[in-house]
Design a protein around this motif. Structure first.
Motif, PDB file in Angstrom:
ATOM      1  N   THR A 405       0.807  -1.223   0.000  1.00  0.00           N
ATOM      2  CA  THR A 405       0.000   0.000   0.000  1.00  0.00           C
ATOM      3  C   THR A 405       0.837   1.269   0.000  1.00  0.00           C
ATOM      4  O   THR A 405       0.324   2.354  -0.300  1.00  0.00           O
ATOM      5  CB  THR A 405      -0.951   0.021   1.212  1.00  0.00           C
ATOM      6  N   ARG A 406       2.115   1.163   0.349  1.00  0.00           N
ATOM      7  CA  ARG A 406       2.994   2.334   0.303  1.00  0.00           C
ATOM      8  C   ARG A 406       3.681   2.462  -1.050  1.00  0.00           C
ATOM      9  O   ARG A 406       4.559   3.308  -1.213  1.00  0.00           O
ATOM     10  CB  ARG A 406       4.039   2.249   1.423  1.00  0.00           C
ATOM     11  N   MET A 407       3.293   1.617  -1.982  1.00  0.00           N
ATOM     12  CA  MET A 407       3.899   1.629  -3.317  1.00  0.00           C
ATOM     13  C   MET A 407       2.789   1.817  -4.359  1.00  0.00           C
ATOM     14  O   MET A 407       2.226   0.833  -4.852  1.00  0.00           O
ATOM     15  CB  MET A 407       4.637   0.318  -3.580  1.00  0.00           C
ATOM     16  N   PRO A 408       2.442   3.050  -4.692  1.00  0.00           N
ATOM     17  CA  PRO A 408       1.328   3.293  -5.635  1.00  0.00           C
ATOM     18  C   PRO A 408       1.731   3.010  -7.077  1.00  0.00           C
ATOM     19  O   PRO A 408       1.963   3.915  -7.879  1.00  0.00           O
ATOM     20  CB  PRO A 408       1.011   4.778  -5.408  1.00  0.00           C
ATOM     21  N   PHE A 409       1.787   1.740  -7.425  1.00  0.00           N
ATOM     22  CA  PHE A 409       2.233   1.357  -8.762  1.00  0.00           C
ATOM     23  C   PHE A 409       1.348   1.972  -9.855  1.00  0.00           C
ATOM     24  O   PHE A 409       1.825   2.249 -10.959  1.00  0.00           O
ATOM     25  CB  PHE A 409       2.252  -0.170  -8.906  1.00  0.00           C
ATOM     26  N   HIS A 410       0.057   2.176  -9.558  1.00  0.00           N
ATOM     27  CA  HIS A 410      -0.842   2.707 -10.585  1.00  0.00           C
ATOM     28  C   HIS A 410      -0.505   4.150 -10.967  1.00  0.00           C
ATOM     29  O   HIS A 410      -0.965   4.648 -11.990  1.00  0.00           O
ATOM     30  CB  HIS A 410      -2.298   2.613 -10.123  1.00  0.00           C
ATOM     31  N   LYS A 411       0.313   4.823 -10.137  1.00  0.00           N
ATOM     32  CA  LYS A 411       0.727   6.193 -10.456  1.00  0.00           C
ATOM     33  C   LYS A 411       1.998   6.229 -11.302  1.00  0.00           C
ATOM     34  O   LYS A 411       2.444   7.305 -11.706  1.00  0.00           O
ATOM     35  CB  LYS A 411       0.927   6.989  -9.172  1.00  0.00           C
ATOM     36  N   VAL A 412       2.594   5.064 -11.541  1.00  0.00           N
ATOM     37  CA  VAL A 412       3.775   4.993 -12.414  1.00  0.00           C
ATOM     38  C   VAL A 412       3.295   5.168 -13.851  1.00  0.00           C
ATOM     39  O   VAL A 412       2.553   4.335 -14.370  1.00  0.00           O
ATOM     40  CB  VAL A 412       4.505   3.652 -12.238  1.00  0.00           C
ATOM     41  N   ASN A 413       3.707   6.262 -14.472  1.00  0.00           N
ATOM     42  CA  ASN A 413       3.126   6.630 -15.769  1.00  0.00           C
ATOM     43  C   ASN A 413       4.164   6.564 -16.885  1.00  0.00           C
ATOM     44  O   ASN A 413       4.903   7.521 -17.129  1.00  0.00           O
ATOM     45  CB  ASN A 413       2.522   8.033 -15.685  1.00  0.00           C
ATOM     46  N   PHE A 414       4.211   5.426 -17.558  1.00  0.00           N
ATOM     47  CA  PHE A 414       5.102   5.273 -18.699  1.00  0.00           C
ATOM     48  C   PHE A 414       4.566   5.994 -19.944  1.00  0.00           C
ATOM     49  O   PHE A 414       5.299   6.136 -20.921  1.00  0.00           O
ATOM     50  CB  PHE A 414       5.274   3.788 -19.042  1.00  0.00           C
ATOM     51  N   MET A 415       3.297   6.423 -19.918  1.00  0.00           N
ATOM     52  CA  MET A 415       2.650   6.937 -21.125  1.00  0.00           C
ATOM     53  C   MET A 415       2.273   8.410 -21.029  1.00  0.00           C
ATOM     54  O   MET A 415       1.451   8.890 -21.798  1.00  0.00           O
ATOM     55  CB  MET A 415       1.398   6.098 -21.416  1.00  0.00           C
ATOM     56  N   TYR A 416       2.850   9.143 -20.077  1.00  0.00           N
ATOM     57  CA  TYR A 416       2.583  10.577 -19.991  1.00  0.00           C
ATOM     58  C   TYR A 416       3.096  11.261 -21.265  1.00  0.00           C
ATOM     59  O   TYR A 416       4.165  10.891 -21.756  1.00  0.00           O
ATOM     60  CB  TYR A 416       3.310  11.142 -18.757  1.00  0.00           C
ATOM     61  N   PRO A 417       2.376  12.240 -21.863  1.00  0.00           N
ATOM     62  CA  PRO A 417       1.167  12.912 -21.382  1.00  0.00           C
ATOM     63  C   PRO A 417      -0.119  12.341 -21.941  1.00  0.00           C
ATOM     64  O   PRO A 417      -1.172  12.962 -21.821  1.00  0.00           O
ATOM     65  CB  PRO A 417       1.389  14.333 -21.901  1.00  0.00           C
ATOM     66  N   TYR A 418      -0.061  11.149 -22.556  1.00  0.00           N
ATOM     67  CA  TYR A 418      -1.251  10.601 -23.181  1.00  0.00           C
ATOM     68  C   TYR A 418      -2.289  10.145 -22.161  1.00  0.00           C
ATOM     69  O   TYR A 418      -3.482  10.097 -22.461  1.00  0.00           O
ATOM     70  CB  TYR A 418      -0.871   9.432 -24.100  1.00  0.00           C
ATOM     71  N   VAL A 419      -1.843   9.780 -20.966  1.00  0.00           N
ATOM     72  CA  VAL A 419      -2.756   9.342 -19.903  1.00  0.00           C
ATOM     73  C   VAL A 419      -2.263   9.919 -18.579  1.00  0.00           C
ATOM     74  O   VAL A 419      -1.121  10.362 -18.468  1.00  0.00           O
ATOM     75  CB  VAL A 419      -2.827   7.799 -19.803  1.00  0.00           C
ATOM     76  N   ASN A 420      -3.127   9.910 -17.577  1.00  0.00           N
ATOM     77  CA  ASN A 420      -2.765  10.418 -16.250  1.00  0.00           C
ATOM     78  C   ASN A 420      -2.175   9.343 -15.349  1.00  0.00           C
ATOM     79  O   ASN A 420      -1.646   9.640 -14.283  1.00  0.00           O
ATOM     80  CB  ASN A 420      -3.981  11.039 -15.573  1.00  0.00           C
ATOM     81  N   GLY A 421      -2.282   8.098 -15.765  1.00  0.00           N
ATOM     82  CA  GLY A 421      -1.765   6.984 -14.964  1.00  0.00           C
ATOM     83  C   GLY A 421      -2.328   5.684 -15.492  1.00  0.00           C
ATOM     84  O   GLY A 421      -3.128   5.656 -16.434  1.00  0.00           O
ATOM     85  N   ALA A 422      -1.894   4.587 -14.900  1.00  0.00           N
ATOM     86  CA  ALA A 422      -2.383   3.273 -15.319  1.00  0.00           C
ATOM     87  C   ALA A 422      -3.833   3.078 -14.882  1.00  0.00           C
ATOM     88  O   ALA A 422      -4.218   3.504 -13.783  1.00  0.00           O
ATOM     89  CB  ALA A 422      -1.506   2.181 -14.735  1.00  0.00           C
ATOM     90  N   VAL A 423      -4.632   2.437 -15.733  1.00  0.00           N
ATOM     91  CA  VAL A 423      -6.010   2.108 -15.337  1.00  0.00           C
ATOM     92  C   VAL A 423      -6.022   0.872 -14.454  1.00  0.00           C
ATOM     93  O   VAL A 423      -6.983   0.612 -13.738  1.00  0.00           O
ATOM     94  CB  VAL A 423      -6.927   1.908 -16.552  1.00  0.00           C
ATOM     95  N   SER A 424      -4.930   0.115 -14.493  1.00  0.00           N
ATOM     96  CA  SER A 424      -4.793  -1.038 -13.617  1.00  0.00           C
ATOM     97  C   SER A 424      -3.344  -1.508 -13.629  1.00  0.00           C
ATOM     98  O   SER A 424      -2.633  -1.317 -14.619  1.00  0.00           O
ATOM     99  CB  SER A 424      -5.699  -2.192 -14.067  1.00  0.00           C
ATOM    100  N   VAL A 425      -2.927  -2.088 -12.515  1.00  0.00           N
ATOM    101  CA  VAL A 425      -1.626  -2.755 -12.429  1.00  0.00           C
ATOM    102  C   VAL A 425      -1.892  -4.133 -11.845  1.00  0.00           C
ATOM    103  O   VAL A 425      -2.430  -4.258 -10.740  1.00  0.00           O
ATOM    104  CB  VAL A 425      -0.630  -1.983 -11.548  1.00  0.00           C
ATOM    105  N   CYS A 426      -1.542  -5.148 -12.597  1.00  0.00           N
ATOM    106  CA  CYS A 426      -1.904  -6.514 -12.217  1.00  0.00           C
ATOM    107  C   CYS A 426      -0.659  -7.357 -11.955  1.00  0.00           C
ATOM    108  O   CYS A 426       0.117  -7.629 -12.881  1.00  0.00           O
ATOM    109  CB  CYS A 426      -2.727  -7.155 -13.325  1.00  0.00           C
ATOM    110  N   PRO A 427      -0.428  -7.782 -10.700  1.00  0.00           N
ATOM    111  CA  PRO A 427       0.643  -8.764 -10.456  1.00  0.00           C
ATOM    112  C   PRO A 427       0.231 -10.106 -11.049  1.00  0.00           C
ATOM    113  O   PRO A 427      -0.932 -10.514 -10.932  1.00  0.00           O
ATOM    114  CB  PRO A 427       0.718  -8.839  -8.920  1.00  0.00           C
ATOM    115  N   LEU A 428       1.162 -10.787 -11.676  1.00  0.00           N
ATOM    116  CA  LEU A 428       0.868 -12.114 -12.203  1.00  0.00           C
ATOM    117  C   LEU A 428       1.114 -13.166 -11.123  1.00  0.00           C
ATOM    118  O   LEU A 428       1.461 -12.851  -9.990  1.00  0.00           O
ATOM    119  CB  LEU A 428       1.698 -12.378 -13.455  1.00  0.00           C
ATOM    120  N   THR A 429       0.923 -14.429 -11.490  1.00  0.00           N
ATOM    121  CA  THR A 429       0.987 -15.503 -10.506  1.00  0.00           C
ATOM    122  C   THR A 429       2.350 -15.538  -9.824  1.00  0.00           C
ATOM    123  O   THR A 429       3.380 -15.735 -10.482  1.00  0.00           O
ATOM    124  CB  THR A 429       0.728 -16.863 -11.172  1.00  0.00           C
ATOM    125  N   PRO A 430       2.395 -15.342  -8.494  1.00  0.00           N
ATOM    126  CA  PRO A 430       3.675 -15.382  -7.774  1.00  0.00           C
ATOM    127  C   PRO A 430       4.086 -16.819  -7.482  1.00  0.00           C
ATOM    128  O   PRO A 430       3.281 -17.757  -7.657  1.00  0.00           O
ATOM    129  CB  PRO A 430       3.355 -14.620  -6.480  1.00  0.00           C
TER     130      PRO A 430
END
Length: 470
Positions: A405-430
């Motif tokens: 919860t202290r790591m807001p991965f959804h705010k990591v924006n590889f696509m700025y300025p086209y989007v404001n952030g990720a619509v989802s971040v999904c961890p795969l099977t650990p």
């Protein structure tokens, strides 16, 4: 289900080549050298759907080259070091990361809620094939950082990233991807800001942890018994009864022989969290500082999962949760430390005791377990991990929680300025799908999204017990 078509595969090297060197790893790093995957989803608006695919890929590739100049171990390889007892160490040899460009005709809308795991998402990451036999690839040839950029039929993008857990823990992974995103062509003017603070240069050296581990002061006779995570794990293994071989050195993140799991995400709203908090000391004496959101949701999840599994009341059940030792050690580790700094704290009761225990009691035990983590705990914990490690037998009685919860991965924006952030971040099977991950909610309500793996036969009961907050 639609197919994935790979169009390009390239090696990515640091823009500034660093001299080759060996970084000695700790036993925390060696626990799980497998790749851990995250998939970031970016939904472009109608005006940006015609963004050139090659431009996006090349921008990410160039920014990764720049990032690897400081995060150079990610361009290296794991290596069985003959000068260190054939233990896994990190060979910073500029071997390079690997990036893949791909496309699919599938659309985001076909998957519904992107925060819910879908097996198709496993195709959105590149998975190196590892074989350790003769005439096959060995671990020193495998990249420890991979990325795949996939264009969807709807115009959206996914960026699937895999990093070796021997390289980064969760906090370091967040720092790395945040730095990488900040260096894309679009983001450069923004600077590297993480959680409101400028991110310092990463510290890759493990020497502080190695010094603690190598301390020649004899470990106290009762030290191992005070490391509850290890003691409770042995007790659970003994409780399972006969096993086909003696587990001499159990390691939590060595994949075990386990029943089928379904990965599900449950949203726990801020209102639900506050309702639980009021149960700790009642409405009249309620204070938000009585317990943290992590503590109360963890207590509730432990109760709900144990009840859903219908375990016998006399069975020992155990809650283990990851503790970041960066601020708990003397001297402290920097927040910029890029290795593994998490250990497990542990609480154990019988299933019957857990059912009857109040939230106040469980939260108190969680706090006590946290407070036990100091230099001696970490030292003994790391020493107990010495050796190759055996896979755990299936342990239904073990509930494991990892707090993101202290790591807001959804705010990591590889696509700025086209989007404001990720619509989802999904961890795969650990490696251990039963682990519950707590993540910041994308609903902006200060809630928590809980990702957990459960056997299908217990999923309905768990959902009922976990989400029914009266």
């Amino acid at each position: 289900m639609a197919s994935i078509f790979e169009t390009k595969r390239v090696n990515v090297y640091p823009k500034t080549i660093q001299p080759s060197k060996i970084i000695k790893l700790t036993n925390l790093d060696r626990q799980c050298p497998t790749l851990m995957y995250l998939v970031f989803f970016y939904k472009l608006s109608y005006n940006h759907k015609l963004v050139n695919d090659n431009y996006v890929f090349n921008s990410l590739k160039l920014s990764l080259e720049e990032t690897l100049s400081e995060w150079y171990p990610a361009a290296g390889r794991l290596w069985k070091n003959p000068n260190n007892g054939n233990k896994l160490d990190l060979w910073c040899n500029n071997g390079g990361a690997l990036m893949v460009q791909a496309f699919t005709h599938a659309k985001f809308s076909e998957f519904g809620n992107l925060s819910q795991y879908n097996h198709f998402f496993e195709n959105l990451v590149y998975k190196p094939i590892y074989n350790n036999g003769d005439n096959h690839n060995n671990i020193s040839e495998m990249p420890i950082l991979v990325a795949q950029v996939t264009k969807f039929g709807c115009g959206g993008y996914s960026i699937g990233i895999g990093t070796s857990h021997a390289l980064f823990d969760g906090q370091a992974t967040f720092n790395f991807v945040s730095t990488w995103a900040s260096k894309t062509h679009f983001n450069k003017h923004q600077g590297i800001i993480i959680n409101g603070l400028e991110c310092p240069k990463p510290i890759h050296d493990r020497q502080i942890l190695l010094n603690i581990t190598n301390n020649q002061t004899p470990i106290k006779n009762n030290a191992l018994s005070k490391v509850a995570a290890i003691q409770h794990l042995y007790q659970l293994i003994i409780q399972t009864g006969p096993y086909d071989h003696m587990v001499k050195n159990p390691q939590l993140f060595v994949p075990s022989i386990e029943e089928d799991c379904v990965l599900s995400t449950f949203h726990f709203s801020a209102a639900m969290i506050e309702s639980l908090k009021r149960r700790v000391h009642g409405v009249q004496s309620y204070s938000a500082s009585v317990c943290t959101s992590f503590e109360i949701v963890t207590a509730h999840l432990w109760k709900a999962r144990t009840k859903a599994l219908r375990l016998r009341k006399e069975r020992m059940v155990c809650l283990q949760f990851a503790i970041d030792t960066r601020t708990r050690l003397t001297p402290q580790l920097s927040q910029a430390f890029s290795g593994n700094a998490f250990v497990l704290a542990s609480v154990a009761l019988t299933a019957g005791e857990l059912e009857l225990a109040s939230y106040e009691t469980i939260v108190s035990k969680i706090k006590m377990a946290k407070n036990c983590v100091d230099n001696e705990y970490v030292r003994t914990y790391i020493k107990a991990l010495e050796g190759s490690g055996d896979a755990l037998p299936p342990l239904r009685e073990l509930t494991i929680v990892s707090d993101w919860t202290r790591m807001p991965f959804h705010k990591v924006n590889f696509m700025y300025p086209y989007v404001n952030g990720a619509v989802s971040v999904c961890p795969l099977t650990p490696p251990v799908p039963q682990v519950a991950y707590f993540m910041q909610s994308l609903d902006h309500d200060k809630g928590i999204d809980v990702r957990i793996g459960l056997n299908p036969q217990f999923l309905t009961d768990f959902s009922h017990y976990f989400l029914a907050i009266s």
